[in-house]
Motif scaffolding. Structure first.
Motif, PDB file in Angstrom:
ATOM      1  N   VAL A 198       0.844  -1.200   0.000  1.00  0.00           N
ATOM      2  CA  VAL A 198       0.000   0.000   0.000  1.00  0.00           C
ATOM      3  C   VAL A 198       0.878   1.248   0.000  1.00  0.00           C
ATOM      4  O   VAL A 198       0.583   2.236  -0.686  1.00  0.00           O
ATOM      5  CB  VAL A 198      -0.952  -0.017   1.212  1.00  0.00           C
ATOM      6  CG1 VAL A 198      -1.662   1.327   1.358  1.00  0.00           C
ATOM      7  CG2 VAL A 198      -1.987  -1.131   1.062  1.00  0.00           C
ATOM      8  N   GLY A 199       1.977   1.211   0.750  1.00  0.00           N
ATOM      9  CA  GLY A 199       2.904   2.346   0.774  1.00  0.00           C
ATOM     10  C   GLY A 199       3.530   2.623  -0.576  1.00  0.00           C
ATOM     11  O   GLY A 199       3.963   3.750  -0.842  1.00  0.00           O
ATOM     12  N   LYS A 200       3.596   1.616  -1.439  1.00  0.00           N
ATOM     13  CA  LYS A 200       4.132   1.803  -2.791  1.00  0.00           C
ATOM     14  C   LYS A 200       3.036   2.132  -3.800  1.00  0.00           C
ATOM     15  O   LYS A 200       3.283   2.136  -5.002  1.00  0.00           O
ATOM     16  CB  LYS A 200       4.886   0.554  -3.227  1.00  0.00           C
ATOM     17  CG  LYS A 200       6.130   0.269  -2.397  1.00  0.00           C
ATOM     18  CD  LYS A 200       7.136  -0.583  -3.129  1.00  0.00           C
ATOM     19  CE  LYS A 200       7.836   0.216  -4.211  1.00  0.00           C
ATOM     20  NZ  LYS A 200       8.981  -0.495  -4.810  1.00  0.00           N
ATOM     21  N   GLY A 201       1.816   2.389  -3.303  1.00  0.00           N
ATOM     22  CA  GLY A 201       0.737   2.820  -4.184  1.00  0.00           C
ATOM     23  C   GLY A 201      -0.143   1.731  -4.716  1.00  0.00           C
ATOM     24  O   GLY A 201      -0.864   1.944  -5.700  1.00  0.00           O
ATOM     25  N   PRO A 231     -12.526 -10.473  -6.641  1.00  0.00           N
ATOM     26  CA  PRO A 231     -12.092  -9.877  -7.913  1.00  0.00           C
ATOM     27  C   PRO A 231     -13.060  -8.844  -8.485  1.00  0.00           C
ATOM     28  O   PRO A 231     -12.654  -8.027  -9.316  1.00  0.00           O
ATOM     29  CB  PRO A 231     -11.936 -11.079  -8.843  1.00  0.00           C
ATOM     30  CG  PRO A 231     -12.716 -12.186  -8.213  1.00  0.00           C
ATOM     31  CD  PRO A 231     -12.631 -11.947  -6.741  1.00  0.00           C
ATOM     32  N   HIS A 232     -14.341  -8.849  -8.076  1.00  0.00           N
ATOM     33  CA  HIS A 232     -15.236  -7.769  -8.489  1.00  0.00           C
ATOM     34  C   HIS A 232     -14.717  -6.432  -7.963  1.00  0.00           C
ATOM     35  O   HIS A 232     -14.703  -5.416  -8.673  1.00  0.00           O
ATOM     36  CB  HIS A 232     -16.652  -8.005  -7.956  1.00  0.00           C
ATOM     37  CG  HIS A 232     -17.370  -9.163  -8.584  1.00  0.00           C
ATOM     38  ND1 HIS A 232     -17.154 -10.465  -8.212  1.00  0.00           N
ATOM     39  CD2 HIS A 232     -18.321  -9.197  -9.562  1.00  0.00           C
ATOM     40  CE1 HIS A 232     -17.929 -11.267  -8.936  1.00  0.00           C
ATOM     41  NE2 HIS A 232     -18.656 -10.517  -9.765  1.00  0.00           N
ATOM     42  N   VAL A 233     -14.300  -6.433  -6.703  1.00  0.00           N
ATOM     43  CA  VAL A 233     -13.796  -5.204  -6.082  1.00  0.00           C
ATOM     44  C   VAL A 233     -12.459  -4.804  -6.709  1.00  0.00           C
ATOM     45  O   VAL A 233     -12.223  -3.620  -6.995  1.00  0.00           O
ATOM     46  CB  VAL A 233     -13.660  -5.393  -4.562  1.00  0.00           C
ATOM     47  CG1 VAL A 233     -12.973  -4.189  -3.921  1.00  0.00           C
ATOM     48  CG2 VAL A 233     -15.035  -5.605  -3.936  1.00  0.00           C
ATOM     49  N   ALA A 234     -11.584  -5.780  -6.955  1.00  0.00           N
ATOM     50  CA  ALA A 234     -10.313  -5.478  -7.600  1.00  0.00           C
ATOM     51  C   ALA A 234     -10.528  -4.868  -8.980  1.00  0.00           C
ATOM     52  O   ALA A 234      -9.838  -3.919  -9.376  1.00  0.00           O
ATOM     53  CB  ALA A 234      -9.460  -6.744  -7.701  1.00  0.00           C
ATOM     54  N   GLY A 235     -11.509  -5.399  -9.728  1.00  0.00           N
ATOM     55  CA  GLY A 235     -11.783  -4.878 -11.063  1.00  0.00           C
ATOM     56  C   GLY A 235     -12.324  -3.463 -11.040  1.00  0.00           C
ATOM     57  O   GLY A 235     -11.902  -2.603 -11.829  1.00  0.00           O
ATOM     58  N   VAL A 236     -13.262  -3.181 -10.132  1.00  0.00           N
ATOM     59  CA  VAL A 236     -13.806  -1.812 -10.034  1.00  0.00           C
ATOM     60  C   VAL A 236     -12.709  -0.857  -9.575  1.00  0.00           C
ATOM     61  O   VAL A 236     -12.629   0.287 -10.036  1.00  0.00           O
ATOM     62  CB  VAL A 236     -15.022  -1.775  -9.085  1.00  0.00           C
ATOM     63  CG1 VAL A 236     -15.491  -0.334  -8.881  1.00  0.00           C
ATOM     64  CG2 VAL A 236     -16.162  -2.620  -9.649  1.00  0.00           C
ATOM     65  N   ALA A 237     -11.836  -1.308  -8.683  1.00  0.00           N
ATOM     66  CA  ALA A 237     -10.720  -0.471  -8.244  1.00  0.00           C
ATOM     67  C   ALA A 237      -9.809  -0.125  -9.418  1.00  0.00           C
ATOM     68  O   ALA A 237      -9.309   1.001  -9.519  1.00  0.00           O
ATOM     69  CB  ALA A 237      -9.928  -1.190  -7.154  1.00  0.00           C
ATOM     70  N   ALA A 238      -9.600  -1.074 -10.328  1.00  0.00           N
ATOM     71  CA  ALA A 238      -8.789  -0.801 -11.516  1.00  0.00           C
ATOM     72  C   ALA A 238      -9.448   0.254 -12.393  1.00  0.00           C
ATOM     73  O   ALA A 238      -8.776   1.122 -12.966  1.00  0.00           O
ATOM     74  CB  ALA A 238      -8.568  -2.091 -12.302  1.00  0.00           C
ATOM     75  N   GLY A 298      -8.037   8.051 -12.683  1.00  0.00           N
ATOM     76  CA  GLY A 298      -7.089   8.993 -12.100  1.00  0.00           C
ATOM     77  C   GLY A 298      -7.027   8.978 -10.588  1.00  0.00           C
ATOM     78  O   GLY A 298      -6.266   9.737  -9.989  1.00  0.00           O
ATOM     79  N   ILE A 299      -7.818   8.120  -9.935  1.00  0.00           N
ATOM     80  CA  ILE A 299      -7.748   7.995  -8.487  1.00  0.00           C
ATOM     81  C   ILE A 299      -6.658   6.972  -8.181  1.00  0.00           C
ATOM     82  O   ILE A 299      -6.894   5.766  -8.245  1.00  0.00           O
ATOM     83  CB  ILE A 299      -9.094   7.527  -7.892  1.00  0.00           C
ATOM     84  CG1 ILE A 299     -10.240   8.375  -8.412  1.00  0.00           C
ATOM     85  CG2 ILE A 299      -9.044   7.556  -6.381  1.00  0.00           C
ATOM     86  CD1 ILE A 299     -10.093   9.841  -8.102  1.00  0.00           C
ATOM     87  N   THR A 300      -5.470   7.424  -7.870  1.00  0.00           N
ATOM     88  CA  THR A 300      -4.335   6.520  -7.743  1.00  0.00           C
ATOM     89  C   THR A 300      -3.971   6.185  -6.305  1.00  0.00           C
ATOM     90  O   THR A 300      -3.265   5.204  -6.070  1.00  0.00           O
ATOM     91  CB  THR A 300      -3.099   7.113  -8.441  1.00  0.00           C
ATOM     92  OG1 THR A 300      -2.813   8.396  -7.853  1.00  0.00           O
ATOM     93  CG2 THR A 300      -3.356   7.297  -9.936  1.00  0.00           C
ATOM     94  N   ASP A 301      -4.411   6.985  -5.343  1.00  0.00           N
ATOM     95  CA  ASP A 301      -4.065   6.715  -3.949  1.00  0.00           C
ATOM     96  C   ASP A 301      -4.911   5.554  -3.417  1.00  0.00           C
ATOM     97  O   ASP A 301      -6.147   5.605  -3.486  1.00  0.00           O
ATOM     98  CB  ASP A 301      -4.302   7.962  -3.096  1.00  0.00           C
ATOM     99  CG  ASP A 301      -3.942   7.717  -1.647  1.00  0.00           C
ATOM    100  OD1 ASP A 301      -2.747   7.630  -1.347  1.00  0.00           O
ATOM    101  OD2 ASP A 301      -4.867   7.592  -0.805  1.00  0.00           O
TER     102      ASP A 301
END
Length: 541
Positions: A369-372, A483-490, A496-499
């Motif tokens: 998480v510290g590496k983004g 993986p649904h959450v991982a996909g929406v996060a991608a 542009g929300i990178t944090d």
């Protein structure tokens, strides 16, 4: 003779030729080591279509058989005081910064330490001890020293299971409309082409390669305890040296999608080939990024992402073939660090365990998480079997930028297996066969389990596994929700929300509240909602 029969006959001939090549000219030389590449080639995948069975439901007979297999290598597995299984013979130790070599040696002198090394992608040491020594007691003794930051046993980690795509058009992927993904695709159709998602799992069927393995004897014990051959249970014979082609999942291609693959289970024998011998990692990868709008098969959430296969979990065949490593806390921690160091910005961990704490994995999660990197972690499938705290999911709940994911069924109700607790942060479709039939799960392409899990058949039908055929299966579990959450996060990151902390905040803020008002231990902040999350920040109109 039909075209399909010609294909199968040709393939049988192909295998026979490879088998002859594998033994010709060996004479009296030692048998080849397991996990060796024979050729970077395999015949075209056999597509066996839709398989409407329940072999990957957490409570299915097949899952119980899978969990009870104990190969010869399992002699080093122990059960700790917390009930967690760990691998005997090693302890994970992190010394405090600045501790001298002499102090390290002094600390290890209180144990039966035989060697100490810091493996790749680790800020901790793995100490080899006498396998007969209690690893948990050794870890407690080391952790009590002022020069040690933490010490723990090597606990085992396990898996947790409108486009024009054929099965999507037929309404078989109910899970995507449930989170309003179609309208989210209208907002963000380019669903993450610049984003790398690491699937930290059993590997992925991502490349065609032919491998040579050696299969040892193993037993199935109804109580899940190790039994050496000849000591009761159902005994399966050794299959000896096998030449096995593995194929790439046609719905995950092309090969250019896959970046920086690494295998920590077969390291160092074939560390650059994290091939899936189980099917779990491939299925999870499909939900994240299956090819979409290609007039075939199934769809995926973030269908343009790059995928990073990181193998940290050993399937049954990895164990039977004698993989050098198992899916323990130290191996998972190294996989997390590897993914963060090699450009992954989303990490999917559809894995977990209960029992003792894991400071080594907690350190790795905070490092990533510290590496983004944003991390999605399965909340667990233990609701009906004690509902113990899921260690990795509980860590996620304390780290901004990592979330734990519970499962709902087709009616947005709590899935019967989904663990509940204060650590649950979000919910997503995980499916259920209870009340919804065989198509109540999450559908994706993976290995043909009928040809892989040959140990689920009567002993008379036991045969060598095949990894050259694909099929579409319904799986259920928090592994499928994550993986649904991982996909929406991608998709959010593509906007542009990178944090990582900002991604978590957006997912939780715009989730659909379920159950008791506000956050609750069953659904967390609620069901992930793709469209509202993408529109909520006003970045796409």
């Amino acid at each position: 003779m039909s075209g399909r029969q010609v294909q199968i006959s040709f393939f049988t001939l192909f295998l026979a030729l490879f088998a002859m090549l594998g033994v010709r000219g060996r004479g009296q030389s030692p048998a080849p080591e397991s996990g060796i590449v024979v050729d970077y080639f395999a015949p075209p995948a056999i597509d066996r279509g839709l398989m409407p069975d329940r072999s990957r439901a957490p409570d299915s007979p097949e899952s119980k058989i899978r969990a009870s297999i104990r190969p010869v290598t399992a002699t080093l597995e122990r059960v700790g005081v917390s009930g967690s299984r760990y691998v005997a013979g090693k302890v994970i130790v992190k010394f405090r910064d600045g501790v001298s070599s002499a102090a390290r040696s002094s600390a290890l002198a209180v144990t039966s330490a035989k060697a100490s090394l810091q493996p790749s992608y680790a800020d901790f040491d793995v100490v080899t001890i006498d396998p007969n020594e209690d690893a948990e007691a050794t870890a407690r003794a080391l952790a009590a020293r002022p020069d040690v930051e933490y010490a723990q046993a090597a606990y085992r980690v396990h898996t947790q299971f409108v486009p024009n795509d054929t099965f999507y058009r037929q309404g078989l992927q109910w899970n995507f409309p449930l989170i309003d993904l179609e309208r989210a695709w209208d907002i963000q159709p380019d669903a993450g082409s610049n984003i790398v998602v690491a699937v930290i799992d059993t590997g992925i069927a991502y490349t065609s390669v032919t491998m040579r393995y050696r299969a040892s004897a193993f037993a199935i014990d109804p109580n899940g305890d190790y039994l050496p051959p000849g000591r009761g249970g159902m005994q399966f014979p050794a299959l000896g040296d096998l030449t096995r082609p593995s194929v790439a999942a046609t719905e995950l291609g092309p090969s250019t999608r896959f970046v920086a693959p690494h295998d920590f289970i077969w390291e160092p024998i074939s560390s650059s080939l994290p091939i899936d011998l189980d099917g779990h990692g491939t299925h999870v990868s499909g939900t994240i990024g299956q090819l979409t709008n290609n007039n075939a098969g199934t769809a995926g959430v973030a269908f343009n992402v790059k995928l990073m296969p990181v193998k940290v979990i050993d399937g049954n065949w990895d164990d039977i073939f004698g993989s050098p490593n198992q899916g323990t806390d130290d191996v998972v921690a190294r996989g997390i660090r590897y993914a963060a160091d090699n450009g992954a910005k989303i990490l999917n961990l559809s894995i977990g365990r209960t029992g003792a704490a894991s400071p080594v994995i907690e350190d790795a999660i905070k490092y990533a998480v510290g590496k983004g990197a944003f991390i999605a972690i399965a909340a667990g499938n233990d609701f009906e079997t004690g509902n113990q705290t899921e260690v990795l999911a509980e860590i996620a709940s304390r780290v901004q930028g990592a979330v734990s994911v519970a499962a709902v069924d087709q009616a947005k109700n709590h899935a019967y297996y989904s663990s509940t607790g204060s650590w649950v942060e979000l919910a997503a479709p995980g499916g259920s066969f209870r009340g919804f039939g065989n198509d109540g799960g999450i559908l994706q392409q993976t290995l043909d389990l009928g040809l892989v899990e040959t140990y689920t058949q009567p002993l008379s039908q036991f045969a060598a596994p095949r990894f050259d055929a694909l099929a579409y299966y319904y799986f259920i579990g928090t592994s499928q929700a994550t993986p649904h959450v991982a996909g929406v996060a991608a998709m959010l990151m593509q906007q542009g929300i990178t944090d990582p902390a900002a991604i978590e905040a957006a997912l939780e803020k715009f989730a659909t509240d379920l159950g008791d008002p506000g956050r609750d231990p069953m659904f967390g902040f609620g069901l992930v909602e793709a469209r509202n999350t993408l529109r909520g920040l006003g970045l796409a109109k």
